[in-house]
Write a protein that holds these residues in place. Structure first.
Motif, mmCIF file in Angstrom:
data_model
loop_
_atom_site.group_PDB
_atom_site.id
_atom_site.type_symbol
_atom_site.label_atom_id
_atom_site.label_comp_id
_atom_site.label_asym_id
_atom_site.label_seq_id
_atom_site.Cartn_x
_atom_site.Cartn_y
_atom_site.Cartn_z
ATOM 1 N N SER A 137 0.830 -1.204 0.000
ATOM 2 C CA SER A 137 0.000 0.000 0.000
ATOM 3 C C SER A 137 0.865 1.256 0.000
ATOM 4 O O SER A 137 0.624 2.193 -0.770
ATOM 5 N N VAL A 138 1.887 1.275 0.850
ATOM 6 C CA VAL A 138 2.790 2.432 0.921
ATOM 7 C C VAL A 138 3.546 2.585 -0.404
ATOM 8 O O VAL A 138 3.721 3.706 -0.905
ATOM 9 N N TYR A 139 3.983 1.457 -0.975
ATOM 10 C CA TYR A 139 4.701 1.511 -2.257
ATOM 11 C C TYR A 139 3.812 2.121 -3.345
ATOM 12 O O TYR A 139 4.271 2.950 -4.139
ATOM 13 N N ILE A 141 1.321 4.226 -3.038
ATOM 14 C CA ILE A 141 1.167 5.677 -2.800
ATOM 15 C C ILE A 141 2.446 6.416 -3.193
ATOM 16 O O ILE A 141 2.411 7.468 -3.835
ATOM 17 N N PHE A 142 3.588 5.843 -2.819
ATOM 18 C CA PHE A 142 4.882 6.467 -3.106
ATOM 19 C C PHE A 142 5.162 6.509 -4.603
ATOM 20 O O PHE A 142 5.588 7.541 -5.141
ATOM 21 N N SER A 143 4.901 5.396 -5.296
ATOM 22 C CA SER A 143 5.159 5.352 -6.743
ATOM 23 C C SER A 143 4.218 6.305 -7.498
ATOM 24 O O SER A 143 4.612 6.916 -8.492
ATOM 25 N N THR A 144 2.986 6.455 -7.016
ATOM 26 C CA THR A 144 2.052 7.411 -7.616
ATOM 27 C C THR A 144 2.564 8.843 -7.449
ATOM 28 O O THR A 144 2.480 9.665 -8.372
ATOM 29 N N PHE A 145 3.103 9.134 -6.252
ATOM 30 C CA PHE A 145 3.684 10.454 -5.981
ATOM 31 C C PHE A 145 4.841 10.740 -6.948
ATOM 32 O O PHE A 145 4.945 11.826 -7.518
ATOM 33 N N LEU A 146 5.722 9.752 -7.146
ATOM 34 C CA LEU A 146 6.873 9.930 -8.028
ATOM 35 C C LEU A 146 6.425 10.125 -9.480
ATOM 36 O O LEU A 146 6.963 10.966 -10.206
ATOM 37 N N GLU A 147 5.420 9.348 -9.879
ATOM 38 C CA GLU A 147 4.902 9.470 -11.244
ATOM 39 C C GLU A 147 4.286 10.859 -11.471
ATOM 40 O O GLU A 147 4.497 11.487 -12.510
ATOM 41 N N LYS A 148 3.534 11.322 -10.486
ATOM 42 C CA LYS A 148 2.886 12.642 -10.578
ATOM 43 C C LYS A 148 3.926 13.748 -10.711
ATOM 44 O O LYS A 148 3.708 14.751 -11.417
ATOM 45 N N ASN A 183 4.817 5.453 7.281
ATOM 46 C CA ASN A 183 5.307 5.398 5.896
ATOM 47 C C ASN A 183 6.824 5.484 5.856
ATOM 48 O O ASN A 183 7.481 4.794 5.074
ATOM 49 N N GLN A 184 7.378 6.314 6.724
ATOM 50 C CA GLN A 184 8.830 6.460 6.794
ATOM 51 C C GLN A 184 9.484 5.151 7.229
ATOM 52 O O GLN A 184 10.514 4.738 6.683
ATOM 53 N N ILE A 185 8.880 4.486 8.197
ATOM 54 C CA ILE A 185 9.413 3.199 8.672
ATOM 55 C C ILE A 185 9.434 2.176 7.540
ATOM 56 O O ILE A 185 10.421 1.451 7.341
ATOM 57 N N ASN A 186 8.340 2.114 6.774
ATOM 58 C CA ASN A 186 8.264 1.177 5.650
ATOM 59 C C ASN A 186 9.340 1.452 4.605
ATOM 60 O O ASN A 186 10.037 0.531 4.149
ATOM 61 N N LEU A 187 9.447 2.710 4.200
ATOM 62 C CA LEU A 187 10.421 3.064 3.171
ATOM 63 C C LEU A 187 11.861 2.869 3.661
ATOM 64 O O LEU A 187 12.728 2.434 2.897
#
Length: 415
Positions: A137-139, A141-148, A183-187
């Motif tokens: 789930s975090v990935y 959201i993060f990949s969507t942010f990078l794509e945007k 989210n920071q912990i996951n990344l």
């Protein structure tokens, strides 16, 4: 070196199929002062014989202990088998397969997607579905942010610390400090894995501070609230009352309740075996308060694969995710609390939740034992009941719920 893979389609059905490759660890009989490596062979298409390939060390001899080397080389073998099987399934004939495998093993130019898929493939065997789902789930959201933001993710090393900080700041604004920190912990765990696998040179999240959060505590019920709630809910919903009693008297966590099957309950020996937060096989003794309720249900008449707690109000087969099941009982409890006049009059808040029964039950039990026992004797008894594995862990927990209160010290102010 170029090899043609053995063509199984031309082998007569009467001839047993031969494995197209073999892979073994050479461990120098456990001697870490010598070089270890992977010995592997590919079957030649024309001769049908296994041909030895170049040994693969993959940095294993930099590791100092046998355990570390075995773990590292087994990961390499997993990757080799995955790549070899993929090639065999997709192509009948491959050139330089040994070099392609070596390229993958020594590959550093991983895209973000490739790196994450590799990370998940390694963690799948040791992590729960809930943990895996959280990371995915975090990935997403993060990949969507990078794509945007039009970030090039063809190489995971293109992602800089600055992008991480901006992402975390956005998550803080959009959600909460707690979610941002999670989210920071996951990344950070993901990038630590990439660093250990030599896909990245460093963990770009090292040194990024977490933001301060306001603790959302499970508020303790007063003894009067505790008794009144259980008594009132028994009149409304027997199964929900039993669910609460498991949390309040046996100290089973709400999500753990949802794992209990009829087959986990041994009425003869008065035990329940289930998967807890810390153990795959947690055993609880069934005290009289619970045993009598289980007798009334006549649980032995139900199938052993039935869940004890279900939306049917009785044991039955319940297919679904654990978190969804837990949420069902959480919402059911909230609905009753907010609609029952007697329970409304107790002055409960949103922080008085299902988990609060566990804290309250342990607090009541601790203070009851303390009437006749020393703090150490009390904690020794509680460890057997609550399931805490160390005294320090129990002591930290008891401080969190303020189980121990001081005696009246008014006289100490007399000057």
């Amino acid at each position: 070196m170029s090899l043609k893979l053995f063509n199984f389609k031309k082998v007569p059905l009467t001839v047993p199929l031969m494995k197209p490759y073999t892979i073994k660890i050479y461990d120098a009989k456990g001697d870490v002062s010598k070089d270890w490596y992977i010995r592997w062979f590919l079957r030649d298409k024309e001769s049908g014989k296994l041909v030895r390939q170049t040994n693969i060390k993959a940095g294993c001899n930099r590791l100092k202990t046998a355990n570390e080397r075995y773990t590292h080389l087994r990961k390499i073998i997993m990757l080799m088998e995955y790549k070899l099987n993929k090639v065999l399934n997709e192509k009948e004939e491959v050139k330089k397969i040994d070099e392609s495998i070596l390229d993958e093993l020594h590959k550093t130019n991983y895209s973000l997607e490739e790196a994450f898929n590799y990370f998940i493939s390694i963690k799948t065997s040791s992590w729960s579905n809930v943990t895996l789902r959280d990371y995915k789930s975090v990935y997403k959201i993060f990949s969507t942010f990078l794509e945007k933001n039009k970030v090039d993710t063809s190489n995971v090393n293109n992602i800089t610390r600055k992008y991480i900080i901006v992402f975390l700041n956005e998550r803080h604004k959009e959600t909460s400090a707690r979610t941002r920190n999670n989210n920071q912990i996951n990344l950070k765990a993901f990038w630590e894995f990439l660093k250990n696998e030599e896909i990245c040179n460093k963990n770009i999240l090292d040194g990024i501070p977490k933001v301060k959060t306001t603790a959302q505590t499970h508020k303790i019920y007063t003894p009067e609230q505790f008794d009144s709630i259980i008594s009132e809910i028994e009149k409304i919903d027997n199964q929900l009352a039993l669910y609460i009693k498991f949390v309040a008297y046996l100290f089973v966590r709400p999500v753990e309740n949802c794992r209990i099957l009829i087959g986990n309950i041994d009425m003869k020996h008065r035990t329940i075996v289930y998967k807890s937060k810390t153990k795959d096989q947690k055993v609880k003794y069934i005290i009289d308060l619970i045993y009598k309720d289980l007798e009334k249900i006549h649980i032995n008449k139900y199938d052993k694969d039935f869940n004890l707690f279900t939306p049917d109000g009785k044991p039955s087969l319940w297919i679904g995710k654990e978190e969804s099941k837990r949420q069902y009982f959480t919402e059911l409890y909230k609905d009753i609390i907010k609609s029952n006049p007697k329970l409304i009059s107790l002055g409960l808040t949103d922080n008085h939740d299902m988990y609060s029964f566990r804290h309250t039950g342990i607090m009541i039990l601790y203070r009851s034992y303390r009437k006749t026992l020393s703090p150490f004797e009390t904690k020794s008894k509680l460890m057997l009941i609550t399931g805490h594995t160390t005294m320090s862990a129990l002591e930290k927990y008891l401080r969190t719920i303020d189980a121990e209160l001081p005696e009246d010290y008014s006289k100490k102010f007399n000057i």
